[in-house]
Design a protein around this motif. Structure first.
Motif, PDB file in Angstrom:
ATOM      1  N   GLN A   1       1.987  37.635  -8.480  1.00 59.89           N
ATOM      2  CA  GLN A   1       1.670  38.096  -9.828  1.00 59.89           C
ATOM      3  C   GLN A   1       0.161  38.158 -10.042  1.00 59.89           C
ATOM      4  O   GLN A   1      -0.345  39.079 -10.685  1.00 59.89           O
ATOM      5  CB  GLN A   1       2.305  37.164 -10.867  1.00 59.89           C
ATOM      6  CG  GLN A   1       3.816  37.306 -10.993  1.00 59.89           C
ATOM      7  CD  GLN A   1       4.224  38.539 -11.786  1.00 59.89           C
ATOM      8  OE1 GLN A   1       3.453  39.475 -11.956  1.00 59.89           O
ATOM      9  NE2 GLN A   1       5.451  38.560 -12.264  1.00 59.89           N
ATOM     10  N   GLN A   2      -0.557  37.189  -9.501  1.00 57.64           N
ATOM     11  CA  GLN A   2      -2.008  37.174  -9.663  1.00 57.64           C
ATOM     12  C   GLN A   2      -2.661  38.333  -8.932  1.00 57.64           C
ATOM     13  O   GLN A   2      -3.580  38.987  -9.443  1.00 57.64           O
ATOM     14  CB  GLN A   2      -2.571  35.843  -9.146  1.00 57.64           C
ATOM     15  CG  GLN A   2      -4.087  35.724  -9.225  1.00 57.64           C
ATOM     16  CD  GLN A   2      -4.615  35.748 -10.644  1.00 57.64           C
ATOM     17  OE1 GLN A   2      -3.918  35.324 -11.572  1.00 57.64           O
ATOM     18  NE2 GLN A   2      -5.828  36.245 -10.836  1.00 57.64           N
ATOM     19  N   ALA A   3      -2.192  38.630  -7.722  1.00 55.24           N
ATOM     20  CA  ALA A   3      -2.820  39.659  -6.899  1.00 55.24           C
ATOM     21  C   ALA A   3      -2.312  41.063  -7.204  1.00 55.24           C
ATOM     22  O   ALA A   3      -3.070  42.039  -7.114  1.00 55.24           O
ATOM     23  CB  ALA A   3      -2.593  39.353  -5.412  1.00 55.24           C
ATOM     24  N   GLU A   4      -1.031  41.185  -7.562  1.00 58.68           N
ATOM     25  CA  GLU A   4      -0.416  42.505  -7.668  1.00 58.68           C
ATOM     26  C   GLU A   4       0.187  42.825  -9.032  1.00 58.68           C
ATOM     27  O   GLU A   4       0.707  43.918  -9.231  1.00 58.68           O
ATOM     28  CB  GLU A   4       0.693  42.644  -6.607  1.00 58.68           C
ATOM     29  CG  GLU A   4       0.227  42.482  -5.178  1.00 58.68           C
ATOM     30  CD  GLU A   4      -0.679  43.620  -4.731  1.00 58.68           C
ATOM     31  OE1 GLU A   4      -0.674  44.688  -5.380  1.00 58.68           O
ATOM     32  OE2 GLU A   4      -1.407  43.440  -3.736  1.00 58.68           O
ATOM     33  N   GLY A   5       0.141  41.896  -9.963  1.00 56.11           N
ATOM     34  CA  GLY A   5       0.863  42.094 -11.217  1.00 56.11           C
ATOM     35  C   GLY A   5       0.102  42.766 -12.327  1.00 56.11           C
ATOM     36  O   GLY A   5       0.598  42.870 -13.446  1.00 56.11           O
ATOM     37  N   GLY A   6      -1.096  43.272 -12.044  1.00 50.20           N
ATOM     38  CA  GLY A   6      -1.889  43.892 -13.094  1.00 50.20           C
ATOM     39  C   GLY A   6      -1.212  45.089 -13.726  1.00 50.20           C
ATOM     40  O   GLY A   6      -1.260  45.291 -14.943  1.00 50.20           O
ATOM     41  N   TYR A   7      -0.549  45.898 -12.901  1.00 48.27           N
ATOM     42  CA  TYR A   7       0.139  47.085 -13.417  1.00 48.27           C
ATOM     43  C   TYR A   7       1.190  46.688 -14.447  1.00 48.27           C
ATOM     44  O   TYR A   7       1.355  47.334 -15.490  1.00 48.27           O
ATOM     45  CB  TYR A   7       0.807  47.856 -12.268  1.00 48.27           C
ATOM     46  CG  TYR A   7       2.132  47.262 -11.873  1.00 48.27           C
ATOM     47  CD1 TYR A   7       3.328  47.802 -12.331  1.00 48.27           C
ATOM     48  CD2 TYR A   7       2.195  46.111 -11.083  1.00 48.27           C
ATOM     49  CE1 TYR A   7       4.546  47.224 -12.012  1.00 48.27           C
ATOM     50  CE2 TYR A   7       3.399  45.537 -10.753  1.00 48.27           C
ATOM     51  CZ  TYR A   7       4.569  46.097 -11.216  1.00 48.27           C
ATOM     52  OH  TYR A   7       5.769  45.521 -10.913  1.00 48.27           O
ATOM     53  N   ALA A   8       1.944  45.605 -14.145  1.00 50.84           N
ATOM     54  CA  ALA A   8       3.010  45.170 -15.042  1.00 50.84           C
ATOM     55  C   ALA A   8       2.446  44.621 -16.341  1.00 50.84           C
ATOM     56  O   ALA A   8       3.046  44.782 -17.412  1.00 50.84           O
ATOM     57  CB  ALA A   8       3.887  44.125 -14.355  1.00 50.84           C
ATOM     58  N   HIS A   9       1.281  43.983 -16.258  1.00 49.09           N
ATOM     59  CA  HIS A   9       0.695  43.424 -17.476  1.00 49.09           C
ATOM     60  C   HIS A   9       0.253  44.535 -18.421  1.00 49.09           C
ATOM     61  O   HIS A   9       0.538  44.471 -19.625  1.00 49.09           O
ATOM     62  CB  HIS A   9      -0.487  42.517 -17.135  1.00 49.09           C
ATOM     63  CG  HIS A   9      -1.021  41.779 -18.315  1.00 49.09           C
ATOM     64  ND1 HIS A   9      -0.329  40.741 -18.914  1.00 49.09           N
ATOM     65  CD2 HIS A   9      -2.161  41.935 -19.045  1.00 49.09           C
ATOM     66  CE1 HIS A   9      -1.015  40.287 -19.941  1.00 49.09           C
ATOM     67  NE2 HIS A   9      -2.138  40.989 -20.044  1.00 49.09           N
ATOM     68  N   ILE A  10      -0.417  45.547 -17.894  1.00 48.55           N
ATOM     69  CA  ILE A  10      -0.859  46.614 -18.798  1.00 48.55           C
ATOM     70  C   ILE A  10       0.324  47.447 -19.278  1.00 48.55           C
ATOM     71  O   ILE A  10       0.389  47.847 -20.440  1.00 48.55           O
ATOM     72  CB  ILE A  10      -1.937  47.499 -18.139  1.00 48.55           C
ATOM     73  CG1 ILE A  10      -2.556  48.421 -19.205  1.00 48.55           C
ATOM     74  CG2 ILE A  10      -1.387  48.315 -16.981  1.00 48.55           C
ATOM     75  CD1 ILE A  10      -3.796  49.146 -18.730  1.00 48.55           C
ATOM     76  N   GLN A  11       1.315  47.689 -18.400  1.00 50.89           N
ATOM     77  CA  GLN A  11       2.489  48.446 -18.843  1.00 50.89           C
ATOM     78  C   GLN A  11       3.336  47.628 -19.813  1.00 50.89           C
ATOM     79  O   GLN A  11       4.050  48.199 -20.652  1.00 50.89           O
ATOM     80  CB  GLN A  11       3.319  48.875 -17.628  1.00 50.89           C
ATOM     81  CG  GLN A  11       2.614  49.927 -16.791  1.00 50.89           C
ATOM     82  CD  GLN A  11       3.411  50.432 -15.607  1.00 50.89           C
ATOM     83  OE1 GLN A  11       2.944  51.303 -14.865  1.00 50.89           O
ATOM     84  NE2 GLN A  11       4.610  49.916 -15.388  1.00 50.89           N
TER      85      GLN A  11
END
Length: 315
Positions: free
Chosen positions: A232-242
């Protein structure tokens, strides 16, 4: 409810506009030698955009897709697109398969013949399925919701109505991954009496119950929880903004096909076992068919909204 055949046909002016936009792409700069460390690689995206504009044949992909049986039907006020392929066997089991994001129904077309006609591929015809592959609301050729609340629980209700009322299957099985895993889980929870069973892939919420009287977690379970946190820390940015501001993101992705491709293709590269080479698993034509479906239907906005509507239920 009326179930009517549906043929995919994108108007020529939409394809002409796409090529013009691709030809006027304003690419950003990049740290030399950074590869994919900062996101989609510039050289790769330039090559993909060039191929999309000059060599990609949407009409050929459209023709291939239209060899399958596509339908639309109204379900609780939304016209839902789906593929319906009958199984070849003595008693095919009805099966609804649900995709996720940034997927679409197209991904299921590879496995579709194996499930509907297993005898042709060395399997047992008794294992055949009547396969139903819907497009999630707000994805591809399905209608998008015009009100709040289109979460996985609501989609499960739509699929239950689609399978039982519209298609006449009193019992069926369900399969899904990613968002589709959330939908399928809710089908099993809320409509168990109508289901033979469920099958889940890419389950995205592995944390077990940790409240009062919970069984202590094992070392393996703790390792899974820790690995998920690192992901989540490395790859979850897309999910946070979406999951927080999808509308802001949508203005850029709905206006720039190159931006849309960069957003989607980077995920296919990161999430597949391609060892850094996305085309080791997906051809340019496969990637661009998926991206083009999002582009011509203008559903990147409505698809990412599902993260805000129901992210807590399945992430």
């Amino acid at each position: 409810m009326e179930v009517r055949p549906f043929t995919i046909h994108v108007p020529n002016d939409v394809l002409d506009d796409l090529r013009q936009r691709l030809g006027h792409t304003r690419f950003p700069d990049e740290i030399p030698g950074s590869g994919w460390d900062y996101g989609s690689n510039l050289d790769y995206l330039k090559a993909l955009v060039h191929y999309w504009r000059t060599d990609f044949d949407w009409r050929a992909q459209e023709e291939q897709l239209n060899r399958l049986h596509h339908y639309k039907t109204p379900v609780n006020g939304l016209h839902i697109h789906f593929i319906h392929e009958r199984g070849i066997g003595p008693s095919p089991m009805p099966l609804v398969m649900t995709h996720g994001w940034p997927s679409c129904f197209f991904e299921m077309t590879k496995i579709l013949p194996l499930l509907t006609d297993p005898g042709r591929y060395g399997g047992d015809p008794a294992d055949a399925f009547d396969l139903v592959v819907p497009s999630l609301p707000g994805f591809g050729f399905s209608d998008h919701a015009t009100e709040r609340g289109m979460d996985v629980q609501r989609v499960a209700g739509l699929w239950h109505t689609l399978m039982t009322d519209n298609l006449g299957y009193p019992r069926f099985a369900a399969q899904g991954g990613d968002i589709g895993a959330g939908v399928t889980s809710w089908l099993g929870y809320a409509h168990a009496d109508n289901l033979y069973g469920i099958h889940l892939t890419s389950i995205t919420r592995p944390t077990p119950y940790l409240g009062p009287d919970a069984t202590p977690i094992t070392a393996a379970e703790q390792a899974l929880i820790d690995q998920r946190a690192r992901w989540q820390q490395a790859e979850g940015g897309y999910a946070h903004i979406q999951g927080t501001k999808p509308q802001t993101l949508a203005y850029g992705l709905n206006d720039s096909p190159a931006g849309l491709a960069a957003w989607i293709v980077e995920k296919y590269r990161t999430w597949s076992d391609c060892n850094g080479d996305v085309e080791a698993r997906y051809t340019k034509d496969e990637l661009l068919t998926i991206v083009t479906i999002y582009w011509v239907t203008q559903t990147i906005s409505s698809s990412t909204r599902m993260y805000l509507e129901g992210v807590a239920q399945w992430m």
